[in-house]
Design a protein around this motif. Structure first.
Motif, mmCIF file in Angstrom:
data_model
loop_
_atom_site.group_PDB
_atom_site.id
_atom_site.type_symbol
_atom_site.label_atom_id
_atom_site.label_comp_id
_atom_site.label_asym_id
_atom_site.label_seq_id
_atom_site.Cartn_x
_atom_site.Cartn_y
_atom_site.Cartn_z
ATOM 1 N N ALA A 63 -52.274 24.693 28.742
ATOM 2 C CA ALA A 63 -52.222 25.259 27.383
ATOM 3 C C ALA A 63 -50.883 25.013 26.714
ATOM 4 C CB ALA A 63 -52.487 26.757 27.427
ATOM 5 N N TYR A 116 -60.261 24.838 22.539
ATOM 6 C CA TYR A 116 -60.392 24.283 23.892
ATOM 7 C C TYR A 116 -61.161 22.966 23.824
ATOM 8 C CZ TYR A 116 -59.037 28.736 26.070
ATOM 9 O OH TYR A 116 -58.358 29.843 26.473
ATOM 10 N N GLU A 148 -55.953 23.495 26.104
ATOM 11 C CA GLU A 148 -56.019 24.551 25.083
ATOM 12 C C GLU A 148 -54.812 24.365 24.163
ATOM 13 O OE1 GLU A 148 -55.233 28.455 26.661
ATOM 14 O OE2 GLU A 148 -55.659 29.465 24.768
ATOM 15 N N HIS A 179 -57.534 24.635 32.767
ATOM 16 C CA HIS A 179 -56.918 24.026 31.580
ATOM 17 C C HIS A 179 -55.402 24.151 31.592
ATOM 18 C CE1 HIS A 179 -57.440 28.261 30.127
ATOM 19 N NE2 HIS A 179 -56.314 28.029 29.479
ATOM 20 N N HIS A 189 -49.058 35.144 30.142
ATOM 21 C CA HIS A 189 -49.265 34.473 31.427
ATOM 22 C C HIS A 189 -48.667 33.085 31.389
ATOM 23 C CE1 HIS A 189 -52.863 33.899 28.937
ATOM 24 N NE2 HIS A 189 -53.110 32.765 29.564
HETATM 25 FE FE LIG Z 1 -55.318 29.581 28.296
#
Ligand SMILES: [Fe+2]
Length: 182
Positions: free
Chosen positions: A78, A115, A125, A76, A57
């Motif tokens: 990442a 996290y 993250e 968040h 993703h």
């Molecule tokens: Fe994530």
């Protein structure tokens, strides 16, 4: 250690409207969806989207923004690092710095993550890939005090009966071939 941008997870009000825009107009494809794996999920769903073969993703939505709350839209951001040693090192640096109160070690089966929130409360993250892919969403704690081999063994045993579990190279190769003709 290098932190490389991977994905953002946003809190949304209207999941189907957002998915429609991001798929039909921006060209993303839904790669997975399911119940958001968090204790305060309140029935929220997470939907993952990507249009590249390097990330399961690039963006994901959680429909947790109800009646304007929370006021922010960021769950968040990442960043990917190269190895589990790097994830552990980041965790150690955060502990030594002392400003971050909670550092949550989660594994999604396909990633080992830490996290935390930056000083202004934005979720961050830092993760590395595991050797496997598995259907998402998933989330369990991994033990930072164990050796890399023990962590890998526990993760494999924890996820190998889940749907679409297999070598991560196979997942990336399949995505590359699916996306080639687009
Ligand atoms: Fe994530």
């Amino acid at each position: 250690m290098k932190l490389r941008w991977s994905h953002a997870v946003l809190l949304v009000r209207d999941m189907e409207e957002m998915i429609g825009f991001y798929t039909k107009v921006l060209g993303f494809e839904v790669t997975d969806r399911g119940p958001f794996p968090a204790p305060d999920a309140n029935g929220a769903e997470i939907v993952f989207m990507s249009q590249v073969d390097t990330d399961h993703h690039q963006i994901a939505f959680v429909d947790k923004k109800r009646d304007g709350n929370p006021p922010n839209s960021v769950d968040h951001f990442a960043f990917r690092v190269d190895s589990l040693d790097d994830v552990k090192l980041m965790d150690k640096q955060l502990a030594e710095d002392g400003r971050v109160e909670n550092r949550l070690p989660l594994t999604h089966g396909n990633a080992w993550s830490i996290y935390f929130k930056d000083p202004e409360g934005n979720g961050i993250e830092v993760f590395c890939d595991t050797p496997w892919h598995v259907q998402q969403p998933q989330g369990t704690i991994w033990d930072r005090d164990k050796s890399n081999a023990e962590i890998a063994d526990e993760t494999r045993r924890g996820f190998e009966s889940e749907a679409r579990f297999g070598p991560i190279e196979d997942f990336y190769a399949k995505r590359a071939s699916e996306l080639k003709d687009r």
